[in-house]
Design an enzyme around this catalytic site. Structure first.
Site, short mmCIF file in Angstrom:
data_model
loop_
_atom_site.label_atom_id
_atom_site.label_comp_id
_atom_site.label_asym_id
_atom_site.label_seq_id
_atom_site.Cartn_x
_atom_site.Cartn_y
_atom_site.Cartn_z
N ASP A 19 0.84 -1.20 0.00
CA ASP A 19 0.00 0.00 0.00
C ASP A 19 0.87 1.26 0.00
O ASP A 19 2.00 1.23 0.50
CB ASP A 19 -0.90 -0.04 1.25
N ASN A 67 -10.40 -2.90 -6.49
CA ASN A 67 -9.56 -1.98 -7.28
C ASN A 67 -10.18 -1.60 -8.63
O ASN A 67 -9.81 -0.60 -9.23
CB ASN A 67 -8.16 -2.56 -7.49
C1 FPP Z 1 -2.02 0.19 -3.31
O1 FPP Z 1 -1.51 1.50 -3.35
C2 FPP Z 1 -1.47 -0.60 -4.39
C3 FPP Z 1 -2.17 -1.12 -5.45
C4 FPP Z 1 -3.60 -0.93 -5.61
C5 FPP Z 1 -1.51 -1.88 -6.51
C6 FPP Z 1 -0.33 -2.68 -6.04
C7 FPP Z 1 0.28 -3.29 -7.21
C8 FPP Z 1 1.60 -3.34 -7.48
C9 FPP Z 1 2.67 -2.82 -6.62
C10 FPP Z 1 2.02 -3.98 -8.75
C11 FPP Z 1 2.01 -5.45 -8.70
C12 FPP Z 1 2.54 -5.94 -9.97
C13 FPP Z 1 2.43 -7.19 -10.44
C14 FPP Z 1 3.01 -7.47 -11.76
C15 FPP Z 1 1.75 -8.26 -9.74
P1 FPP Z 1 -2.55 2.70 -3.39
O2 FPP Z 1 -2.70 3.12 -4.80
O3 FPP Z 1 -3.81 2.31 -2.71
O4 FPP Z 1 -1.79 3.79 -2.57
P2 FPP Z 1 -2.47 4.95 -1.73
O5 FPP Z 1 -3.18 4.29 -0.59
O6 FPP Z 1 -1.30 5.78 -1.29
O7 FPP Z 1 -3.39 5.69 -2.64
#
Ligand code: FPP
Length: 242
Positions: A19, A67
């Site tokens: 996250d 998501n």
């Molecule tokens: C949460 O951060 C993260 C995600 C929704 C996506 C996580 C995915 C990856 C790191 C890529 C994985 C890749 C593969 C190929 C499997 P957020 O956007 O919710 O962060 P925030 O809470 O700061 O907004």
């Protein structure tokens, strides 16, 4: 390998809720997708680190059933990154002798992405050092719902007696049927929620929330977090080590 982990009790199964990608990007005045891109690079390195440290199972929450509700730009940016990084992770998995497994309902993804997920699983099937589990279009409640549908079908066909349904039966009907429950669950970015991740499997899992944003995560932070796990006295679940 031995020196790096000297003195640290290594959990058999580590899971991470990655996250903070969005906040990392926003702090830098970058689009959220730039945070996800950095997050993908960090994941690639973390797979290598976990395998080298001697972790046997490593599971990440890559894309949740929730998501899909993000903006069209963000979802398509993530799909673009998945296409690139599934290929890269396949290379990493072969170099590091890692088997890749995918949990979640992959049928909702585009056909080429489904094919890439099928391929990474089949190509890495014979690898034995670590199992790397990617939760893609995964939700704990959806996984339990699908398991119930599966078991109800067996009951209807006469293959299963309702009285014979044990906790073990349910565990085996989940996407993680062949994978042991996580010993240690890390969530980055300071949040303290499970967010529908491994609901059934986390019944006895040690949970740790680190303030580090996922794009800033690295091996030093991983080892610091593992030291927290090592300092806890586990009473339930997993392997009793004390
Ligand atoms: C949460 O951060 C993260 C995600 C929704 C996506 C996580 C995915 C990856 C790191 C890529 C994985 C890749 C593969 C190929 C499997 P957020 O956007 O919710 O962060 P925030 O809470 O700061 O907004």
């Amino acid at each position: 390998m031995a020196e790096e982990t000297a003195g640290i009790r290594i959990p058999g199964h580590v899971a991470i809720i990655m996250d903070g990608n969005g906040r990392w990007a926003e702090k830098r005045g970058l689009p959220r997708t730039a945070g996800h891109a950095k997050g993908c690079e960090v994941l690639e390195q973390t797979v290598r680190d976990c395998a080298n440290i001697g972790i046997r199972y490593f599971t990440v929450y890559a894309f949740s059933t929730e998501n899909w509700k993000r903006s069209v730009e963000e979802v398509s940016g993530l799909m673009h990154l998945f296409r690139i990084y599934i290929r890269k992770l396949q290379k990493v998995a072969m170099e590091e002798n890692v088997r890749v497994r995918v949990i979640g309902e992959r049928r909702r993804f585009a056909p080429d992405l489904i094919a890439a997920l099928d391929e990474i699983e089949s190509v890495t099937k014979g690898n034995t050092r670590m199992d790397f589990v990617m939760a893609m279009n995964y939700g704990g409640r959806d996984e339990i719902r699908r398991a119930v549908v599966k078991l109800a079908g067996l009951v209807r066909s006469g293959a299963l007696n309702p009285e014979d349904i044990t906790e073990e039966t349910i565990s085996r009907a989940l996407d993680t049927g062949e994978i042991p429950d996580p010993d240690f669950l890390i969530r980055t970015s300071g949040e303290k929620r499970l967010s529908n991740f491994l609901l059934w499997q986390s019944a006895y899992t040690e949970f740790y929330s680190t303030p580090v944003l996922w794009p800033d995560f690295n091996k030093e932070e991983l080892l610091r977090d593992l030291a927290v796990y090592g300092s806890r006295d586990r009473r339930y679940g997993g392997v009793k080590t004390k």
